[in-house]
Design a protein around this motif. Structure first.
Motif, mmCIF file in Angstrom:
data_model
loop_
_atom_site.group_PDB
_atom_site.id
_atom_site.type_symbol
_atom_site.label_atom_id
_atom_site.label_comp_id
_atom_site.label_asym_id
_atom_site.label_seq_id
_atom_site.Cartn_x
_atom_site.Cartn_y
_atom_site.Cartn_z
ATOM 1 N N GLU A 177 2.527 1.712 -3.364
ATOM 2 C CA GLU A 177 1.564 2.189 -4.367
ATOM 3 C C GLU A 177 1.383 3.703 -4.253
ATOM 4 O O GLU A 177 1.318 4.415 -5.266
ATOM 5 C CB GLU A 177 0.212 1.477 -4.214
ATOM 6 N N VAL A 178 1.327 4.192 -3.001
ATOM 7 C CA VAL A 178 1.199 5.650 -2.796
ATOM 8 C C VAL A 178 2.445 6.350 -3.324
ATOM 9 O O VAL A 178 2.359 7.375 -4.026
ATOM 10 C CB VAL A 178 0.957 5.973 -1.299
ATOM 11 N N GLU A 179 3.625 5.809 -3.011
ATOM 12 C CA GLU A 179 4.881 6.399 -3.505
ATOM 13 C C GLU A 179 4.925 6.347 -5.029
ATOM 14 O O GLU A 179 5.370 7.303 -5.667
ATOM 15 C CB GLU A 179 6.093 5.639 -2.944
ATOM 16 N N GLU A 196 2.399 6.369 -7.093
ATOM 17 C CA GLU A 196 1.477 7.381 -7.627
ATOM 18 C C GLU A 196 2.136 8.762 -7.588
ATOM 19 O O GLU A 196 2.031 9.551 -8.537
ATOM 20 C CB GLU A 196 0.168 7.404 -6.815
ATOM 21 N N GLY A 197 2.803 9.049 -6.478
ATOM 22 C CA GLY A 197 3.522 10.344 -6.382
ATOM 23 C C GLY A 197 4.612 10.443 -7.438
ATOM 24 O O GLY A 197 4.779 11.480 -8.078
ATOM 25 N N GLY A 209 0.835 -1.211 0.000
ATOM 26 C CA GLY A 209 0.000 0.000 0.000
ATOM 27 C C GLY A 209 0.867 1.258 0.000
ATOM 28 O O GLY A 209 0.590 2.214 -0.736
ATOM 29 N N LYS A 210 1.920 1.300 0.824
ATOM 30 C CA LYS A 210 2.817 2.459 0.888
ATOM 31 C C LYS A 210 3.555 2.637 -0.439
ATOM 32 O O LYS A 210 3.709 3.755 -0.941
ATOM 33 C CB LYS A 210 3.821 2.290 2.034
#
Length: 161
Positions: free
Chosen positions: A131-133, A135-136, A128-129
């Motif tokens: 995936e967030v990174e 996306e950024g 999950g982390k």
């Protein structure tokens, strides 16, 4: 009447000998009284007495057979009831043993399963982390690409002018 005599003779084979002996004794007593043949009335009465006696013996025998059958049925019922109770006790005992063994297996494997589940959840959190990174990073990459394209277009415009 012939069928009744036939059944009576089959069922009363044990007492048949005694019946014949009694009949023969009656016959001898008539003969001893000076009469060499049975009077018609005595013969009919003797036949009726024999038939009644055989019918009564047949009834008694059949009642005895019915009583024996009913007694055996009661014994069989009691045996089946006892068997059912014993079977229920054994089934309950087997169920308790299986249940206990199953719980033991759960307890033995629960720590291993819990460890693996914790690892899985930790991995899912890391994914999950990431995936967030990602996306950024993708947003920043898009901005960079659009800036490069904008600079490239602007420099192309300046050179052509």
């Amino acid at each position: 009447m012939a069928a009744e005599e036939s059944v009576a003779s089959v069922v009363t084979t044990q007492s048949h000998t005694s019946t014949e002996a009694g009949f023969d004794q009656g016959k001898e007593s008539l003969m001893d009284s000076g009469s060499r043949s049975y009077p018609e009335e005595s013969r009919d009465e003797s036949y009726t007495n024999t038939t009644v006696r055989q019918s009564w013996q047949l009834r008694q025998t059949l009642e005895g057979v019915v009583k024996e059958i009913n007694a055996k049925r009661e014994r069989d019922g009691a045996i089946l009831t006892d068997f059912k109770k014993e079977l229920e006790v054994q089934a309950a005992d087997t169920y308790n043993k299986v249940e206990k063994a199953l719980y033991n297996v759960y307890e033995e494997n629960s720590s291993t399963i819990n460890e693996k589940l914790e690892e899985l959840f930790a991995t899912l959190d890391r994914i999950g982390k990431l995936e967030v990174e990602l996306e950024g990073f993708m947003s920043n990459l898009k901005l960079l690409i659009s800036d490069i394209q904008g600079d490239t277009l602007g420099s192309l415009k300046n050179t052509t002018v």
